[in-house]
Design an enzyme around this catalytic site. Structure first.
Site, mmCIF file in Angstrom:
data_model
loop_
_atom_site.group_PDB
_atom_site.id
_atom_site.type_symbol
_atom_site.label_atom_id
_atom_site.label_comp_id
_atom_site.label_asym_id
_atom_site.label_seq_id
_atom_site.Cartn_x
_atom_site.Cartn_y
_atom_site.Cartn_z
ATOM 1 N N SER A 110 1.965 -8.056 -0.789
ATOM 2 C CA SER A 110 2.778 -8.689 0.224
ATOM 3 C C SER A 110 2.014 -10.214 0.598
ATOM 4 O O SER A 110 2.825 -11.090 0.891
ATOM 5 C CB SER A 110 3.091 -8.266 1.500
ATOM 6 O OG SER A 110 1.875 -7.887 2.135
ATOM 7 N N GLU A 128 -1.893 -28.987 27.986
ATOM 8 C CA GLU A 128 -3.079 -29.156 27.017
ATOM 9 C C GLU A 128 -2.636 -30.370 26.235
ATOM 10 O O GLU A 128 -3.404 -31.288 26.130
ATOM 11 C CB GLU A 128 -3.156 -28.257 26.219
ATOM 12 C CG GLU A 128 -3.774 -26.779 26.562
ATOM 13 C CD GLU A 128 -5.408 -26.924 26.643
ATOM 14 O OE1 GLU A 128 -5.852 -27.931 26.074
ATOM 15 O OE2 GLU A 128 -5.926 -26.088 27.226
ATOM 16 N N LYS A 147 0.574 -7.388 12.588
ATOM 17 C CA LYS A 147 -0.638 -6.693 12.288
ATOM 18 C C LYS A 147 -1.977 -7.061 13.056
ATOM 19 O O LYS A 147 -2.273 -8.224 12.631
ATOM 20 C CB LYS A 147 -0.748 -6.806 10.600
ATOM 21 C CG LYS A 147 -1.698 -5.873 10.034
ATOM 22 C CD LYS A 147 -1.989 -6.034 8.544
ATOM 23 C CE LYS A 147 -2.838 -4.704 7.925
ATOM 24 N NZ LYS A 147 -2.739 -4.870 6.554
ATOM 25 N N THR A 194 1.572 -4.573 3.952
ATOM 26 C CA THR A 194 1.558 -4.787 5.624
ATOM 27 C C THR A 194 1.023 -5.905 5.795
ATOM 28 O O THR A 194 1.301 -6.559 7.259
ATOM 29 C CB THR A 194 0.680 -3.566 6.345
ATOM 30 O OG1 THR A 194 -0.501 -3.639 5.623
ATOM 31 C CG2 THR A 194 1.526 -2.205 6.277
ATOM 32 N N ASP A 195 0.566 -6.755 5.177
ATOM 33 C CA ASP A 195 -0.292 -7.977 5.238
ATOM 34 C C ASP A 195 0.787 -9.087 5.909
ATOM 35 O O ASP A 195 0.195 -9.779 6.702
ATOM 36 C CB ASP A 195 -0.878 -8.491 4.091
ATOM 37 C CG ASP A 195 -2.198 -7.604 3.636
ATOM 38 O OD1 ASP A 195 -2.534 -6.846 4.670
ATOM 39 O OD2 ASP A 195 -2.821 -7.873 2.977
ATOM 40 N N THR A 237 0.789 -1.138 0.044
ATOM 41 C CA THR A 237 0.069 0.091 0.029
ATOM 42 C C THR A 237 0.876 1.276 -0.092
ATOM 43 O O THR A 237 0.344 2.298 -0.613
ATOM 44 C CB THR A 237 -0.978 0.023 1.165
ATOM 45 O OG1 THR A 237 -1.628 -1.123 0.945
ATOM 46 C CG2 THR A 237 -1.502 1.212 1.317
ATOM 47 N N TYR A 297 -8.188 0.595 -3.376
ATOM 48 C CA TYR A 297 -7.285 1.106 -4.215
ATOM 49 C C TYR A 297 -6.322 -0.005 -4.848
ATOM 50 O O TYR A 297 -6.634 -1.227 -4.368
ATOM 51 C CB TYR A 297 -6.356 2.082 -3.455
ATOM 52 C CG TYR A 297 -5.602 1.321 -2.173
ATOM 53 C CD1 TYR A 297 -6.464 1.445 -0.831
ATOM 54 C CD2 TYR A 297 -4.537 0.610 -2.280
ATOM 55 C CE1 TYR A 297 -5.917 0.712 0.064
ATOM 56 C CE2 TYR A 297 -4.152 -0.201 -1.025
ATOM 57 C CZ TYR A 297 -4.799 0.065 -0.066
ATOM 58 O OH TYR A 297 -4.081 -0.679 1.126
HETATM 59 N N1 LIG Z 1 -1.747 -2.059 3.850
HETATM 60 C C1 LIG Z 1 -1.043 -2.867 3.119
HETATM 61 O O1 LIG Z 1 0.134 -2.672 2.640
HETATM 62 C C2 LIG Z 1 -1.983 -3.876 2.422
HETATM 63 C C3 LIG Z 1 -1.956 -3.966 0.838
HETATM 64 C C4 LIG Z 1 -1.714 -5.411 0.534
HETATM 65 N N2 LIG Z 1 -2.725 -6.450 0.804
HETATM 66 C C5 LIG Z 1 -0.304 -6.040 0.891
HETATM 67 O O2 LIG Z 1 -0.071 -6.299 1.969
HETATM 68 O O3 LIG Z 1 0.518 -5.462 0.135
#
Ligand SMILES: NC(=O)CC[C@H](N)C(=O)O
Length: 337
Positions: free
Chosen positions: A67, A294, A173, A100-101, A20, A34
């Site tokens: 990602s 467990e 995340k 970020t994923d 992103t 986007y």
């Molecule tokens: N906020 C993000 O970067 C998510 C965008 C995309 N799904 C990725 O991880 O690249």
């Protein structure tokens, strides 16, 4: 126009992989709708002219992907490039822009395999640069501020998001959409404010220069899969992963990494065939799986992921099982990293 290199400033290389932070939407109101991975690295750098006050910055486009589409091959290719750059005398720090994923997986991977004490900082954004209140510009500025900082040396691979500095080992995340998306169960290491870093903690686990793993000695990562625990669980996924050649299965277990009684026999059988069974927890804000709680791990010869979430447990097992190991040694690795 070429800007002359300022020799008093640190040299920071920005490796761009997409996400992103390189995203673009149709209107400024599009904070969630986007396309990721559109803007090339030179445009990202040009979009933050203040970077040149922090460091001599240059960019390399390694990939241009979202990602979630990172494969083991992407990890290895990126890791080898980071390893090469970190050995160069004219590189003081490295920033990696990333979706970020799976930022937490890549950051942990690099933390395990890069033998350098130079700052390596992974960064992303939650909103594309075209959106109102886009967070990518400041996150990138902060990442370069960390990467040029002598105080960031020796702290392992870091993630800079939302003014905070996290260890790549702990960060995850936790929330989507919001800019305050990243948390570490044991807390952030520090903060970045106006280009200055402030530190409060040190990572406690083995990383980078103290790691027994080395990107220069890894050709392929071991196939490791994750099976999710839930009510009415069956052994179908576990058997399918084994059939497909997995060397280990991370059980993203309920609660304490518990395993449904109807699935235990299949996991015992798979362990008997040489697959490692790694119990982790699907809880989202800090799992804590303890041996022989467990499930009788000693008796079954299973491993626990302890506080590593399932996706981080996969990374560690994929690195550790690049050579054959017994469960005792794999468990040692899960305690130490
Ligand atoms: N906020 C993000 O970067 C998510 C965008 C995309 N799904 C990725 O991880 O690249």
């Amino acid at each position: 126009r070429e800007t002359p290199t300022d020799t008093r400033l640190a040299n920071v290389v920005i490796l761009a992989t997409g996400g992103t932070i390189a995203g673009a939407g149709a209107s400024a109101a599009n904070s969630a709708t986007y396309q990721a991975a559109k803007v090339p690295v030179d445009k990202l750098i040009a979009g933050v002219p203040e970077l040149k006050d922090l460091a001599n910055v240059r960019g390399e486009q390694v990939f241009q992907i979202a990602s979630e589409s990172f494969t083991n091959d992407h990890l290895l290719q990126l890791g080898k490039r980071v390893g090469e750059l970190a050995k160069q005398g004219d590189v003081d720090g490295i920033v990696i822009t990333h979706g970020t994923d799976t930022i937490e997986e890549t950051a942990y991977f690099l933390n395990l395999v890069i033998h350098s004490d130079k700052p390596i900082v992974v960064v992303g954004s939650m909103r594309p640069g075209t959106a109102m209140s886009a967070d990518g510009m400041l996150n990138l500025y902060n990442a370069v501020a960390v990467a040029r900082s002598p105080e960031a040396r020796g702290k392992g691979v870091l993630v800079a998001m939302n003014d905070e500095i996290h260890t790549g080992r702990d960060v995850s995340k936790m929330i989507n959409i919001r800019t305050e998306a990243f948390k570490s169960p044991w807390g952030a290491l520090g903060m970045v404010v106006e280009g200055k870093t402030y530190w409060f903690r040190q990572p406690a686990k083995r990383h980078t220069t103290a790691s027994e793993f080395d990107i220069d000695r890894i050709g392929t990562l071991a196939p490791v899969e994750i099976a999710y625990g839930y009510g009415n669980l069956s052994d179908v996924a576990y058997r399918a992963f084994a059939q497909a050649g997995a060397k280990a299965i991370v059980h993203a277990g309920t609660g304490n990494g518990s395993v449904a009684s109807q699935v235990v026999p299949a996991l015992q059988e798979l362990r008997g065939r040489g697959l490692h069974i790694i119990r982790s927890s699907r809880v989202t804000t800090g799992g804590f799986v303890i041996r022989n709680a467990e499930q009788p791990d000693d008796k079954y010869d299973w491993v626990v992921a302890h506080d590593l979430n399932p996706q981080k447990a996969r990374i560690l097992a994929a690195v550790a099982l690049t050579q054959p190991r017994d469960a005792k040694d794999l468990q040692r690795i899960f305690w130490e990293y």
